[in-house]
Write an enzyme that holds these catalytic residues in place. Sequence first.
Site, PDB file in Angstrom:
ATOM      1  N   ASP A  32      73.747  68.034 -16.583  1.00 38.38           N
ATOM      2  CA  ASP A  32      74.614  67.233 -17.443  1.00 38.38           C
ATOM      3  C   ASP A  32      76.083  67.524 -17.132  1.00 38.38           C
ATOM      4  O   ASP A  32      76.386  68.307 -16.224  1.00 38.38           O
ATOM      5  CB  ASP A  32      74.247  67.497 -18.899  1.00 38.38           C
ATOM      6  CG  ASP A  32      74.505  68.944 -19.315  1.00 38.38           C
ATOM      7  OD1 ASP A  32      75.327  69.630 -18.671  1.00 38.38           O
ATOM      8  OD2 ASP A  32      73.883  69.383 -20.294  1.00 38.38           O
ATOM      9  N   THR A  38      47.026  63.736 -22.573  1.00 38.67           N
ATOM     10  CA  THR A  38      47.023  64.758 -23.613  1.00 38.67           C
ATOM     11  C   THR A  38      48.336  64.715 -24.384  1.00 38.67           C
ATOM     12  O   THR A  38      49.203  65.583 -24.213  1.00 38.67           O
ATOM     13  CB  THR A  38      46.849  66.163 -22.984  1.00 38.67           C
ATOM     14  OG1 THR A  38      47.862  66.307 -21.966  1.00 38.67           O
ATOM     15  CG2 THR A  38      45.491  66.335 -22.365  1.00 38.67           C
ATOM     16  N   LYS A  77      39.615  70.026 -31.485  1.00 35.72           N
ATOM     17  CA  LYS A  77      40.281  68.839 -30.953  1.00 35.72           C
ATOM     18  C   LYS A  77      41.595  69.166 -30.237  1.00 35.72           C
ATOM     19  O   LYS A  77      41.986  68.462 -29.316  1.00 35.72           O
ATOM     20  CB  LYS A  77      40.575  67.842 -32.086  1.00 35.72           C
ATOM     21  CG  LYS A  77      39.358  67.018 -32.513  1.00 35.72           C
ATOM     22  CD  LYS A  77      39.803  65.750 -33.225  1.00 35.72           C
ATOM     23  CE  LYS A  77      38.635  64.787 -33.434  1.00 35.72           C
ATOM     24  NZ  LYS A  77      39.023  63.622 -34.229  1.00 35.72           N
TER      25      LYS A  77
END
Lengths: 139, 139, 139, 139
Positions: free
Chosen positions: C17, C59, C90
């Site tokens: 940046d 994912t 999960k």
Amino acid sequence: MNKTTTLDIDIRFGDCDPAGIVFFPRYHRWMDAASLHFFMTCGVPPWHVLEGTTGIIGTPLLHHEANFTKSATYGERITISTTVDEWRTKAFIQRHTITRGDDLICESRETRVFCVRDPQDRKRIRAIPIPEDILRLCR
Amino acid sequence: MNKTTTLDIDIRFGDCDPAGIVFFPRYHRWMDAASLHFFMTCGVPPWHVLEGTTGIIGTPLLHHEANFTKSATYGERITISTTVDEWRTKAFIQRHTITRGDDLICESRETRVFCVRDPQDRKRIRAIPIPEDILRLCR
Amino acid sequence: MNKTTTLDIDIRFGDCDPAGIVFFPRYHRWMDAASLHFFMTCGVPPWHVLEGTTGIIGTPLLHHEANFTKSATYGERITISTTVDEWRTKAFIQRHTITRGDDLICESRETRVFCVRDPQDRKRIRAIPIPEDILRLCR
Amino acid sequence: MNKTTTLDIDIRFGDCDPAGIVFFPRYHRWMDAASLHFFMTCGVPPWHVLEGTTGIIGTPLLHHEANFTKSATYGERITISTTVDEWRTKAFIQRHTITRGDDLICESRETRVFCVRDPQDRKRIRAIPIPEDILRLCR
């Protein structure tokens, strides 16, 4: 013969768009990386070092033209071959060829200039003649 | 006269590089946004809707040529004006002009095609003739 | 002991940046690449292959927490070490540690889930229990 | 009550990944924009102006923690609400809440510091106490 450098890029999931192919501005990001990689491979220091010694802050783009021949996706590796076709007084034409094995993915020709900050107004930048020592390293 | 749409972009800190100016691939990201903005302003649904009805997944780029005239930085607002210069059977030429007030920042001409997934191999994409209903909305 | 994979990243000019340091969202991009790199190194195919066989599209992240310890800039190489700290029914907790030689640059813990498209509405995605064969490869 | 600013973001095709949803590092890019937008809305100049007067080059991130609740895609507009929860001597905690209509998309808490370049070595940056005039504008 002109010096040519190569840079391998592994394409990532996040480089691809909802169509599942590389979002084309990513190619320009990689070709910009290949542009500096060319100079550093020739022995030129990165700009943040060069800025301290010569004031050079980079090689902004004036113009480019690119052909996109085939698409690519993540999990694939592409190779960018980079050379300089022409050295003018202030500008140079850098050419990138992106391949995936035998497939040609993209070709681009960029016109770039070496820039320094304007000493009167550090927020302005201006082009300078290509320094002789950089020419010697890269030609 | 050709339809023209405009899109305003506020330049952010993270759009700029260590030289303090917009990193040029960002302009291509914004012109890609302006390209879809043109179609949506003309009444074409976004691709994720169109994919369900027509199979169209987007308008990949075949070729582009861009001129960068002045640099820009964060805190500034730029405007992208977008039009289609030419409609061919399969391809179209879209032109973007980026300005900051009276300053010309960038001009680009893009050759794009409408693509669908190959029904035999959904990972491949191929160009189709420009659909008549899209032509009617955009011309 | 948990499997750990590493991924080297060469930092580029365009990753930095106007302060001259890596713009922090780039680290997340690289850690996302390191996340898939972990699975592929363990023998899991890339999502675009897996989607055809199992419907898994990736994912997505539910939560993450990251510490940034030192800054880095272009011309430097960093290494991302990635492991899974915990496998739940999960979700799983993936941890990335980014170093530059002996310097610790960043640490992050991500909670992710395996997702498929909703068969009723392909634009919706939903989490599934972690497949047994993926667990076997990665644990 | 703490000052709160809002920033609208139109999600673009190129912000989304092959799963068709926003690639999560984009949210951090937008929250970084929202962070500076907060200061500029409070009357603080952009960093490139402030660097000339105070030496401040930005507000690098030390730590953040984010929850991603729902996914979003292109063609949608999201709103980022930004406030500062806590001002410490050197650091501040900035909180962003991203919504799409009534849907909560993401919440993040960032710990940031104001930084200047080290006068001995301009490539190093270091945190400073939060300037009184900035505190007065923003609190």
